[in-house]
Design an enzyme around this catalytic site. Structure first.
Site, PDB file in Angstrom:
ATOM      1  N   GLU A   1      21.660  59.490 -32.085  1.00 47.72           N
ATOM      2  CA  GLU A   1      21.672  58.368 -32.911  1.00 47.72           C
ATOM      3  C   GLU A   1      22.897  58.381 -34.161  1.00 47.72           C
ATOM      4  OE1 GLU A   1      18.624  58.619 -36.367  1.00 47.72           O
ATOM      5  OE2 GLU A   1      17.806  59.762 -34.860  1.00 47.72           O
TER       6      GLU A   1
ATOM      7  N   HIS B   1      17.849  54.376 -29.432  1.00 50.00           N
ATOM      8  CA  HIS B   1      17.727  54.343 -30.794  1.00 50.00           C
ATOM      9  C   HIS B   1      17.484  53.041 -31.422  1.00 50.00           C
ATOM     10  CE1 HIS B   1      18.141  55.065 -35.272  1.00 50.00           C
ATOM     11  NE2 HIS B   1      17.468  56.280 -35.102  1.00 50.00           N
TER      12      HIS B   1
END
Ligand code: CA
Length: 386
Positions: A250, A300
């Site tokens: 992420e 994410h």
């Protein structure tokens, strides 16, 4: 069609209780939406990853740095625009905030294209690879309270009762306390319910091994961001040494960062963040890189219902990998903590919770043109900051 203006909307409100992850507690919830206007009346919406003061700084990048490069351009020139902005910002940041800012703008251009063509985003992305997306409940955030184990256990049971068949919890209080938190949470839910653990890169590699070995015995589906994103060697060692999936990514940006992360063999599961890594145009390239390395992708997701909807479209269009009668299926990450930007921002709500409850823990992307989420102007005015 020409771009006539780009405006950032940074929204914020005070939380009833502080919520946190291994790096900090926060007392305000923030969202950063990007609005791109055109001369034929179509408005596109995007979203940038980054909370609090980061959102305020990103707003300046969107409005003062990127906007002048785009005024008067055809919003369908997404690739040309992406590369122009990236090339102009390269000397000032190939990762982080400039790319987060570009992400929100690129997403808004895709929304414009979908609206102009009268097609939902998933159709522009190549069509439907799956109709129903399994949704996992993201909750169990850290709180500065003495009874966190009991709170996590109650929250996990509540998420399960809402119809989620998978969920994710935070850790970050140190090895021993974290193992206790995971044990308490695992005990509170059914054996069949998937549980994932997110460390937000708080451990040294030896500590991550200590926690990871305990997680193996607790049937944890993935161990997320166990060590710092720069610590490729730590990731590789954990992946080699632990019998559970290592997830992360992420905090990685663009095809260039993802190329190196994937080639380094750091991940069992890749978690690209579309509102940070460069937008939908760049996400598609990262997706191709992940496919070429045979690393499954579970997006994410963080932010408002715009980010949720964008990810539903991306997951709908995500090709199976490697394929089969019962292939690895991605999931939608969905925040189950109190969040007005998820529930009340859109004129037509996505109603993910209702879909999860009615459809065995799954949700479907909207069929409306573009992203399919129009923010309520009154809501934007009410929560605007700065
Ligand atoms: Ca995470």
């Amino acid at each position: 069609m020409r771009i006539t203006g780009i405006e950032s909307h940074v929204l914020q409100y005070d939380l009833d209780e502080p919520l946190g992850y291994s790096q900090q507690y926060f007392t305000k919830r923030t969202a950063h939406l990007v609005q791109v206007s055109t001369d034929d009346g179509i408005t596109g919406w995007g979203e940038c990853f980054g909370a609090g003061p980061v959102a305020l700084a990103n707003r300046t990048i969107v409005e003062a740095v990127i906007q002048p490069m785009l005024l008067g351009r055809d919003p369908f020139d997404r690739e040309a625009i992406w590369h122009h902005v990236y090339n102009m910002l390269r000397d000032h940041g190939q990762k982080g905030m400039p790319i987060q800012a570009l992400s929100g703008v690129d997403i808004a251009l895709w929304d414009i294209a979908g609206k102009a063509l009268g097609q939902p985003l998933w159709r522009l992305l190549g069509g439907r690879c799956r109709e129903r997306i399994p949704v996992y409940g993201y909750g169990m955030m850290l709180q500065p309270v003495p009874d966190l184990e009991a709170r996590f256990a109650a929250e996990a049971a509540a998420i399960e009762a809402m119809g989620f068949t998978a969920m994710k919890m935070k850790v970050g209080h140190g090895v021993k306390a974290d193992i206790g938190l995971v044990e308490a949470t695992r005990r509170a839910i059914r054996h069949e319910t998937r549980l994932m653990v997110d460390a937000n890169h708080c451990y040294t590699t030896p500590d991550a091994f200590a926690v990871g070995r305990a997680l193996e015995d607790l049937d944890i589906f993935w161990f997320e961001e166990p060590v710092a994103p720069e610590d490729r060697d730590g990731y590789r060692r954990l992946r080699d040494g632990l019998r559970l999936n290592i997830a992360g990514g992420e905090a990685e940006f663009t095809r260039y960062g993802w190329r190196d992360l994937l080639a380094s063999g750091c991940l069992d599961i890749a978690q690209p963040e579309v509102c940070a890594l460069g937008g939908i145009s760049e996400f598609q390239k990262v997706m191709a890189l992940a496919q070429s390395h045979f690393v499954p992708v579970v997006n994410h997701v963080w932010g408002s219902s715009i980010a949720v909807a964008v990810n539903l479209h991306l997951l709908t269009a995500q090709p199976p990998m490697p394929g089969g009668l019962h292939p690895f299926e991605p999931m939608l990450e969905f925040d189950t903590t109190p969040n007005r930007f998820r529930d009340d921002l859109a004129i037509e709500p996505l109603a993910i919770q209702a879909q999860v409850a009615a459809n065995a823990g799954t949700a479907t992307a909207p069929d409306r043109p573009g992203i399919g989420v129009e923010p309520d102007p009154d809501f934007l005015r009410h929560y605007a900051v700065g």
